[in-house]
Enzyme design. Structure first.
Site, mmCIF file in Angstrom:
data_model
loop_
_atom_site.group_PDB
_atom_site.id
_atom_site.type_symbol
_atom_site.label_atom_id
_atom_site.label_comp_id
_atom_site.label_asym_id
_atom_site.label_seq_id
_atom_site.Cartn_x
_atom_site.Cartn_y
_atom_site.Cartn_z
ATOM 1 C CB SER A 643 -0.940 0.000 1.207
ATOM 2 O OG SER A 643 -0.202 -0.092 2.392
ATOM 3 C CB ILE A 647 14.064 3.586 -0.620
ATOM 4 C CG1 ILE A 647 13.442 2.265 -1.079
ATOM 5 C CG2 ILE A 647 15.530 3.388 -0.265
ATOM 6 C CD1 ILE A 647 13.635 1.127 -0.140
ATOM 7 C CD GLU A 678 -3.780 1.205 -1.153
ATOM 8 O OE1 GLU A 678 -4.101 2.366 -0.916
ATOM 9 O OE2 GLU A 678 -3.486 0.363 -0.277
#
Length: 1998
Positions: A643, A647, A678
């Protein structure tokens, strides 16, 4: 002598009182003593004594309140903290004390340049003699307080400036405020228009002040004052109202002024942008965004602010002031004032000005508050102090205005809001003008101070300010520098270093570990943190802090060195931790806040509980340093595996992002499902994922050198969902459309280039699956695409058929791909991919698998065993798989433990394979995936994913390893079976339905042969169930594939979960796998055609229907050689045909139900003409149909074969589906038990249907058309083959089943409510679903429908008859036959005119098995056959017209409804199949109360519902389509349907839910009394109702009923008439309606099982078996229903059969009927009751079934009330409801029949028995339809939108319109009214469609509640169904819906028995439609002998 208190002690006590009060505590004796003793060491006794004395002499006040004593300081009583008491003391004497003078004296005396603190002022004043004399009397605190108050006032008035803790005289304020303001403004250069302002037009001024509404003649003070008007909007205001100073007013008049609404930034001139951050110049009142200022501001400046345009140019002190202002802003400005950022100059000249000019109150309502107010004391003081000179003046002036005008400005802001845009502008504008004018004036007045020149002026201004300051405290340059240095040092300590960020990113920098990171976006940290320029984060616990010091202190104490979670992955220095948002909430919230700093679109920060966070760390000696993370929802319905992913910037571009993406897919693979991020993706996310998908697919293709590879296989190997694979292939231009196929093009150069690049630049970090130590939380998400599941199943099925199918598969793959492409690119891709995959599977998988099979590893090589054992075996295995995850080894059967163990393992492996296939959501992929996928996937991807999974699967590994590690691990990863189920819900669960049979002891005992026979039987059942389930489950499956698969499998598994015979599960699985492996074609002959058809169907569907049909023919040809008996062949053929439609539809399955498509299995529609009598064939057809779901197999209708075909269809829709479906086909053919599992499998198949129906919805429409053309060709052969196959199967099954018959009958009827009763139900419902499938997809495959229907009907008839006979001969068969009959019935209806021959054939065939079947069954079958024939001849003919109309509707209703029906049928068949299920269902009925076999499904969850109730199962499945977990309506739109379906089927859904709560009571009650009654009406009351001894009878009755109900249950029977065919096209209900002939046929035979009532109408039959005990309750109503139905059966057989099918009467048989036709539809109605089928279907059966059951329910509920909804009664209710569901279908059909008048009239016949009900139902039916809002809505839409109502009612609607193309629903209603008045059919329809039953069911939001309620409700609904029809309208009404929701428990508990409730619903009925007559309903209930309330209440509730 009076003792006086020691004044010292008194003072101490007063101080203690003050201290205590300061701590917000009551100054009690105890606290005072403690305080005094702690500070002065005085003992308690002395303190109390002194306290008393002080009270006496009045120095302390004693207050008593409520017996508690408090002490106060009279001089300083609590809240009045003013100098009251003190005034008495020192200040009172000095009442004349002038605090202003005192303060001035203090400041002058202290002469502190930076300002004086409160303490120093107080010290100074106390040292003054006059002051001390005046205030000496009072306590120090009094003086301190007065001083504070005085200073506060002075600051407020602008006399003093506050800078932090320092106060300083405002020298500017000393002068007249106006003067000073003027001075500051006047020092500014004159204002002039800017270039861009000169050309702009000026609006016509409005001569009224927008604030005081005065004119220029009089302002607020009634004085004349010129107005200032906005140049843009013309709004005007008095300068005084705008709080403009005279100077500003003058300046503003010279400019183009804008009001606060119109104000635009003079710098960027963007009016709509960021109005809140706009500053208004105090000189010209122009607006400027803080970021547009020069320099940009981050905070609102305090005091006066002058824009860069007006600001004099700074010279000498420019720099200093600038820096000082910056520091000031940064440090001094209140954090909350973002708007007016102080500019250095602004401070200088503005501070005072803004106050003067009433800055705060000026016209800038919004802004001013900020800017003017900002110039308030604290900030202003600070700013000014920094500026030096500005301070004094600025503060005083602005301060003054601030307080007064703040409110005014706010008010003005509101006032000045003519236009939304102008609002800010206007206020701002006003400000500016005032400022300008002011400044001009000021400038002039203070010329002495400021030179005219801008620069000079500025300098002199500063100097003058300094001078002003200097009079009190001379500020030297050195002072300023010192101040700056100290301030900067202080700021540094707090961690604030740089200037504020112009971008207003908060924070702009974070210190994280050893990195200082510049943020990209703002994050919603708490305000006190978010305003800081820099945040300090602990890199381990992510806590955020304000300064480095705090961070360092924290780091000493923070003991964390890794995320607070389990490490699930470690390789080298890389670890991944799985953090549960529910456990480590703070950490996850901090992680989200941190992530938002680098993510543009992120909305989740604090609601982290539903998410899992996978945190990637880089480890060293210091700890695990956060690198990044991704989060995923724990229970995501869309199967999103990510979802949010982030990083940290310092680790970006190092491969970590790809690592996390890869890792997320690894987890998905372990879960056994394909994943997808998602949606929608951000731009960066899209780039990252596209790059990842490209590389993964290219690498996968590089390693997979197979000539054929499908998208499904790619999905399986990569874990990437087929949609993403398709889009990626499309993006890579590797997807092409050639010759009606979508083909994956291997662009070798692209692949080689990619691999070369990869070899050159190796990835820095790669995911190593070996390093993952993780078990999925949920084995398999119900979200897994049905397509996937089916694909998995198909993949397995395809494996066995491997080579045979390879070519076909390829072709199919192409076709499948094309069809899927329609569904989605991914689907198409999958199909293409599947081709190679199939081949590979065929070869590699097949070889290894066959070897394994020979080594008794059938699961993986399911194809070999597919024939009869295969499917059953597979089901067993699958079930075992379910168990496997739970008790893979432990549950090996004793009979054939070794064999089964191996099978189980194999099944586990195959299941895993399926799972893998399922993982690849593409429908075609599943087909090809089946076997090839596993080998490829296993070796390449399985290496990663499956290795871990393999580790997980202990036993499974043994055998599965050879088959494919991939699959095994997949299964295990998914919780092994659960995941598998979830993933390959269609495929596995389709097979699973056999499991009940497999589970049944007889099957287990006979491992191979029996397996085969029972498998065949199961297969039939599976088909039935699949058919039924497909319709219901299909819908559920799409969204809740995984869950559906699990529960349905569990249903079957759990039916055996009570595990009557785990062996059977193993056996089934084993057999299924054996089918695949051992009988690559031999056994496949039975299933082969189906499986092949599946494969083909998937491909064909994808490619095109023509191709599909051709391939189906090829499959048939392939299958034909393989097929053993003609019936089997027919089975396969029909399955093939069915599969084809399914195949086209399954692609959609992945997505969920297509909007316009029916949720019924396509084959429902396809086999409208099928008669329930042909149970055997129908069983097979049911399997076919369910498999066929995608492919509307009207021709497949011949029996359950359509289910098998349905499976195949699904398979065709997806190659994987094909394989899956093949298994299904085999499974279905093999075992009706699988049909139980088909409740689960139906889910799967329904999924397939979903896929088929859904996919086909969009995709299949063209392919379906092709299919339609080809289908008819294939269908006849299929029909022929299928009937033969079925015959053989049935005979074999009957041989076995005869042995098992008693068990099976009891078991199936009971355990499998879906077993026999369910089987009947299943057959009928499934037949209906099949028919509805046919109906559903008519638009897409109208031609196909017609031709196919005829073929299918012929075949279906043969099969149906065979199946019915078989069923009659064996209860277990009976169930399956019934189920098949149902489908047949449906098909017959739809195919009636087309398939009358088929019916005859089927009848003949039926007769063949007849000898084996029970007498009752025989009778039932005969009656069904008669009915079918009569109906076919009459009703169906009549319906042909309707069919024509319906077919149009069918195209879009078909798909939706067909899959549902198909699923329901699958469920039923499966349930029927499992003898054990059947019997154990009593004990386990709690779990599978309504349909005991189904109950395992129930235990499983939603799945249980479906399988448990064969018939119920269908509806259950329907609902399951929505939500595999029957209790989880949310899973899918269809989840409502799930509930409905379950309820409808046999109250199983209700039972299912209720079973969850009180399975035993539910089961037992259902089993005994309801079961008895429900036996015949088993369709509805199958699971729980006919769970007990009456099961055998039930079975028979059910068979009869099923036979009768085969045509839509009793009700559907009437409905079954050709109108039903139309209905078929429309929806499951329609299909059900088409079953009426079957229903009607059974009515005569049904009487044998039940009393005359039952014989009359199938509904009665349904009620009758149950009626024996509750017959008085149910029977009276059922008799009315059934009695009318008998007439209608004859009558309706021709007319009513199709559409009306005696909907009212159908209500009674609705259990079976509903299960099969209503089952899917109606169960759907119940589960999707809100708008789908629940109401209609339920309505009618409710009346009949519900009466008997309801009475029982009433008794039970009234008595067993304590039980969780008295499951038994609930079951009755459910069964009834199910019946109703079917009835609804029937009724819907009648609506359609209404369209095709004969049926409607036929339905009207039932009124005698059903008269009130019927009439009520009719009216309500109409009402319902209308109220359901389904009337005008397209069926598909209706179905989808109203899920519950939509399914059935919508379908019905479609049916109804068939005759008349008007709004289906409306027509239904419109038509229905005449016929409906008397016929339950219309009523049922009304209920079903508009029935709030569905709504209520749904509204009773909890599935469990509904379920429980539903049971009662169903009992009531049984009533309600009919009544619900009436109720339906009322239900539709919000008010009534509420009632339904609110009543369910009530009704079930107390109301059920009370007629009052019934009447209540009657009362609400008006809300719905007047048609629903409370009294009618009442009488209905009375007739039933059940409390009217029961019917009414529950129904009304609905």
């Amino acid at each position: 002598m009076v003792k006086l208190a020691n004044p010292l002690y008194t003072q101490w006590i007063l101080e203690a009182i003050k201290k205590v009060k300061k701590q917000k505590q009551r100054p009690s004796e105890e606290r005072i003593c403690n305080a005094v003793s702690s500070s002065h060491g005085l003992d308690r006794k002395t303190v109390l004594e002194q306290l008393e004395l002080s009270v006496k002499d009045g120095t302390i006040l004693k207050v008593s309140n409520k017996g508690l004593n408090s002490y106060k300081d009279p001089d300083n009583p609590g809240r009045i903290a003013l100098p009251k008491p003190r005034n008495h003391g020192k200040l009172d004497n000095k009442q004349s004390v002038d605090w202003n003078k005192l303060l001035k004296r203090a400041f002058e005396g202290l002469a502190e340049s930076g300002g004086s603190t409160l303490k120093s002022i107080e010290r100074f004043l106390k040292s003054q003699k006059d002051v001390s004399a005046a205030c000496g009397g009072t306590a120090a605190s009094g003086f301190h307080q007065q001083l504070r108050l005085a200073i506060k006032r002075a600051v407020g008035h602008g006399r003093l400036l506050k800078d932090g803790p320092l106060y300083r005289l405002n020298t500017k304020a000393a002068n007249a405020e106006g003067k000073e303001g003027c001075e500051s403004l006047s020092c500014l250069p004159p204002v002039s228009l800017l270039p861009h302002e000169k050309d702009k037009p000026v609006a016509e001024p409005i001569p009224i002040c927008s604030f005081c509404l005065g004119t220029k003649e009089q302002n607020r003070e009634k004085k004349p004052e010129d107005l200032i008007s906005c140049a843009d909007c013309g709004n005007s205001g008095h300068p005084s109202c705008l709080k403009f100073s005279p100077e500003l007013t003058v300046r503003v008049r010279a400019l183009r002024w804008q009001c606060i609404e119109c104000k635009t930034c003079s710098s960027c001139r963007d009016q709509g942008k960021n109005a809140d951050n706009m500053l208004f110049c105090d000189s010209c009142d122009r607006g400027f965004h803080m970021e547009c200022c020069d320099p940009p501001l981050t905070r609102m400046p305090k005091g006066m602010w002058i824009c860069q345009i007006c600001r004099p140019r700074k010279k000498g002190r420019k720099l200093l002031q600038k820096k000082a202002a910056q520091i000031k802003r940064r440090y001094a400005n209140p954090i909350g004032r973002p708007k007016n950022r102080l500019k250095k100059q602004s401070t200088v000249s503005k501070g005072p000005f803004s106050k003067v000019r009433t800055g705060p109150g000026r016209g800038r309502k919004r802004k001013i508050t900020v800017s003017s107010q900002s110039a308030s004391s604290s900030e202003e003081g600070y700013l000014e102090r920094i500026d030096g000179l500005d301070f004094c003046r600025d503060s005083s002036a602005p301060l003054k205005f601030n307080k007064k005008t703040k409110g005014l400005i706010d008010g003005l802001t509101k006032f000045f809001t003519p236009s939304p845009d102008g609002r800010k502008a206007r206020g701002e504008a006003v400000d500016y003008s005032e400022l300008r004018i002011r400044k001009k004036g000021n400038r002039k007045s203070s010329t002495s101070h400021w030179p005219t020149d801008n620069q000079d002026g500025w300098e002199s201004k500063q100097e003058s300010e300094e001078r002003l300051f200097g009079s009190q405290e001379i500020m030297t340059e050195r002072d300023m520098e010192l101040f700056r240095d100290i301030q900067e040092q202080a700021l540094q300590k707090v961690g604030v270093t740089g200037p504020p960020d112009p971008q207003v990113r908060c924070p702009s920098v974070i210190e994280f570990g050893k990195y200082e990171i510049h943020t990209w976006y703002s994050s919603p940290y708490p305000q006190e943190y978010s305003r800081l320029p820099k945040l300090y984060l602990c890199e381990f616990c992510l806590k955020y802090m304000k300064s480095r010091t705090i961070l360092q202190q924290h780091m000493k104490k923070c003991g964390w060195f890794h995320p607070p979670a389990n490490e699930i992955y470690r390789k080298n220095n890389i670890s991944v931790f799985e953090v549960d948002g529910n456990v480590s909430t703070i950490y996850c919230q901090n992680l989200c806040l941190l992530a938002k700093l680098f993510l543009d679109h992120k909305t989740l920060y604090y609601d982290v509980e539903p998410f899992l966070f996978y945190v990637l760390t880089q480890n060293d000696v210091k700890g695990c340093h956060l690198v990044g993370y991704f989060s995923k929802e724990k229970h995501c319905q869309q199967k999103y595996n990510v979802s949010c992913i982030m990083i940290l910037p310092q680790y970006q571009r190092k491969g970590y992002g790809r690592f996390l993406i890869d890792f997320s897919y690894l987890l998905s693979k372990r879960e056994g499902q394909a994943g997808s991020p998602e949606k929608p993706l951000s731009d960066l996310g899209r780039l990252s994922y596209m790059a990842y998908w490209k590389s993964v697919i290219l690498e996968c293709l590089y390693h997979q050198n197979d000539k054929q590879i499908s998208i499904k296989k790619l999905s399986k190997l990569t874990g990437v969902c087929p949609q993403d694979i398709t889009s990626t292939l499309h993006h890579l231009r590797m997807l092409d459309f050639r010759s009606d196929q979508f083909v994956i093009i291997r662009r070798e150069k692209l692949i080689q280039d990619h691999m070369a690049k990869l070899q050159l630049n190796l990835r820095p970090v790669d995911v190593d699956p070996e390093c993952l130590r993780w078990t999925p939380v949920i084995v398999s998400n119900s979200v897994v695409s049905e397509e996937e599941d089916e694909e998995a199943d198909d993949g397995e099925k395809e494996e066995p058929q491997g080579q045979e199918r390879e070519l076909e598969t390829r072709e199919r793959v192409g076709k499948s791909v094309s069809r899927e492409n329609k569904d989605q690119d991914s689907s198409s891709l999958i199909e293409s991919e599947k081709k190679p995959e199939v081949k590979e599977l065929a070869s590699s998988s097949r070889l290894s698998k066959q070897a394994l099979v020979r080594d008794s590893l059938p699961a993986n090589s399911q194809p070999p065993r597919r024939g009869r054992c295969g499917r059953k075996n597979r089901k067993t295995q699958e079930r075992f798989g379910d168990k496997d995850s739970k008790m893979l080894v432990g549950e090996t059967l004793s009979t054939s433990q070794e064999q089964y163990g191996e099978c189980e393992e194999k099944s586990a492996a195959s299941r895993e394979r399926y799972t893998e296939v399922g993982e690849q959501p593409a429908a075609p992929q599943a087909q090809a995936d089946g076997n090839p996928d596993i080998p490829k996937g296993r070796f390449s991807e399985s290496a990663d994913l499956w290795r871990g999974q393999l580790k997980k699967s202990p036993e499974t590994l043994k055998c599965r390893l050879p088959e494919g590690n991939d699959r095994l691990p997949c299964c295990y990863t998914d919780g092994d079976r659960a995941v598998f189920r979830g993933f390959s819900e269609s495929s596995e669960e389709e097979e699973e339905p056999e499991s009940p049979r497999s589970n049944s002891p007889p099957v287990l005992t006979k491992p191979t042969l029996k397996r085969k026979k029972p498998i065949l039987h199961r297969r039939r059942r599976v088909r039935k169930r699949k058919h039924h389930n497909s319709s219901v489950v299909t819908e559920t499956i799409s969204e809740t594939t995984e869950v559906l698969d699990e529960p349905f499998e569990d249903s079957d598994s759990e039916r055996p979960m009570p595990r009557l015979e785990p062996t059977f599960e193993i056996e089934e699985e084993e057999e299924e796998e054996d089918e695949n492996e051992l009988f690559p074609r031999g056994y496949f002959h039975c299933l082969s055609s189906q499986d092949i058809l599946r494969c083909q169907a998937s491909s064909k569907r994808t490619a095109s229907k023509d191709e599909e049909e051709e391939e189906e023919e090829s499959d048939d040809a392939d299958d034909t050689p393989v097929l053993k008996p003609v019936s089997l062949l027919r089975k396969c053929d029909v399955n093939s045909a069915s599969l084809e439609p399914d195949t086209s539809t399954p692609m959609k399955k992945k997505k969920g139900w297509p909007k316009g498509k029916s949720r019924k299995p396509i084959h429902w529609k396809k086999r409208p003409g099928r008669k329930p009598g042909f149970k055997l064939n129908q069983d097979i057809i049911a399997v076919s149909t369910q498999e066929c779901i995608v492919e509307p197999i009207v021709p497949i209708k011949p029996g359950r074969k359509p289910r098998t075909q349905e499976s195949e269809e699904l398979v065709e829709v997806k190659e994987g589906l094909v394989e899956e479906r093949k298994e299904e086909m085999h499974t279905e053919a093999d075992e009706e038990a699988e049909e139980e599992e088909d409740a689960a499998s139906s889910d799967i198949r329904a999924m397939s249907p979903l896929d088929s129906s859904n996919s086909p919805d969009a995709d299949p429409k063209e392919p379906e058309a092709e299919e339609e053309e080809e289908k008819p060709l294939d269908d006849p052969r299929q029909s022929e083959e299928e009937p033969q196959e079925l015959e053989e199967q049935e005979q074999e099954e009957e041989d076995e089943v005869t042995a098992e018959a008693n068990q099976n009958e009891d078991h199936d009827a009971d355990d499998e409510d879906d077993g026999h009763l369910d089987s009947l139900k299943t057959k009928e419902p499934e037949g209906q679903p099949a028919r509805e499938d046919g109906t559903e997809e008519p638009g897409t495959q109208e031609s196909f429908l017609d031709a196919s229907i005829q073929d299918s009907r012929e075949n279906a008839k043969d099969k149906d008859e065979t199946e019915a006979d078989s069923e009659e001969e064996q209860p277990s068969h009976e169930a399956s036959v019934g189920s098949e009959t149902m489908p047949g019935s449906e098909e017959d209806h739809e195919e009636d005119s087309n398939t009358k021959e088929e019916l005859i054939e089927l009848k003949e065939e039926e007769e063949i098995p007849h000898s084996e079947l029970d007498l009752e069954t025989v009778q039932a079958v005969q009656s069904l056959t008669q009915e079918e024939s009569s109906e076919h001849e009459g009703a169906y003919q009549d319906c042909e017209e309707t069919l024509a109309a319906c077919q149009t509707l069918q195209s879009y209703t078909h798909t939706d409804e067909d899959p549902q029906m198909s699923m329901v049928e699958d469920c039923h068949a499966s349930e029927h199949n499992s003898p054990i299920s059947s019997i154990p269902s009593h004990p386990s009925q709690s779990v599978r109360s309504v349909s005991s076999p189904s109950m395992p499904a129930l235990e499983s969850g939603y799945t249980q519902i479906s399988p448990e109730q064969g018939s119920l199962s269908a509806p259950s499945m329907q609902n399951m389509e929505t939500s595999p977990m029957m209790d989880v309506p949310s899973v899918s739109d269809h989840s409502q349907q799930v509930v409905d379906s379950g309820f409808s089927d046999l109250g199983s859904i209700e039972s299912t839910t209720e079973n969850y709560e009180n399975p035993s009571s539910y089961d037992s009650t259902m089993g005994s009394s309801i079961c008895g009654n429900n036996s015949s009406q088993s369709s509805c009351s199958y699971g729980g109702l006919s769970s007990s001894s009456s099961l055998t009878q039930n079975s028979c009755v059910v068979t009869q009923q099923m036979a009768s109900m085969g045509n839509s249950c009793s009700m559907l029977q009437q409905n079954s008439v050709q109108p039903a065919t139309n209905c078929n096209i429309k929806s499951p209900q329609t299909c059900v309606v088409e079953r009426p002939p079957s229903n009607q046929q059974p009515p005569p035979p049904p009487p044998p099982p039940p009393p005359p009532q039952q014989p009359q109408p199938q509904p009665q039959q349904q009620a009758a078996p149950q009626p024996p005990p509750p017959q008085p309750q149910q029977q009276p109503p059922p008799p009315p229903q059934q009695q009318p139905q008998p007439p209608p059966p004859p009558q309706q057989q021709p007319p009513l059969s199709q559409c009306s099918m005696n909907n009212s009467f159908t209500a009674a048989p609705m259990i079976m009927e509903i299960p099969e036709s209503g089952g899917t539809g109606n169960i759907s109605i119940y589960e999707r009751i809100p708008g789908d089928f629940g109401a209609g279907s339920y309505s009618q059966p409710s009346a009949t079934f519900s009466l008997a059951k309801l009475q029982q329910l009433t008794n039970t509920i009234m008595d067993p009330h304590a039980m969780p909804y008295s499951h038994s009664p609930a079951v009755t209710s459910y069964a009834t409801s199910v019946s109703l569901s079917n009835t609804g279908l029937a009724q819907l059909a009648p609506s359609h029949p209404l369209a095709g008048t004969p049926q409607a009239q036929a339905t009207m016949t039932p009124p005698p028995n059903l008269a009130p009900t019927t009439m009520n139902l009719t009216s309500p039916l109409l009402q319902c339809n209308m109220s359901a809002t389904n009337i005008g809505i397209p069926h598909t839409q209706r179905l989808q939108g109203q899920m519950p109502v939509k399914g059935h009612i919508s379908i019905r609607s479609k049916s109804a319109p068939l005759p008349s193309a008007t709004a289906h629903q409306q027509q239904l209603y419109g038509r229905s009214p005449p016929a409906v008045a008397m016929q339950a059919g219309p009523r049922a329809l009304a209920v079903q469609r508009g029935m709030n039953m569905g709504v209520n069911l749904m509204p009773t939001p909890a599935y469990n509640v509904n379920s429980m309620n539903m049971n009662t409700l169903n009992a009531m609904n049984s009533y309600r169904m009919t009544q619900p029809m009436m109720n339906s309208s009322y239900h539709s009404n919000p008010a009534y819906m509420n009632q339904t929701a609110q009543y369910p428990m009530q009704m079930q508990m107390g109301m059920m028995g009370s007629q009052a409730y019934t009447q209540q619903p009657m009362q609400p009925n008006p809300h719905g439609n007047m048609m629903y007559t409370g009294p009618s309903h009442h009488s209905y209930m009375n007739a039933a002998g059940v409390p009217k309330q029961s019917l009414n209440g529950p129904y009304m509730r609905r």
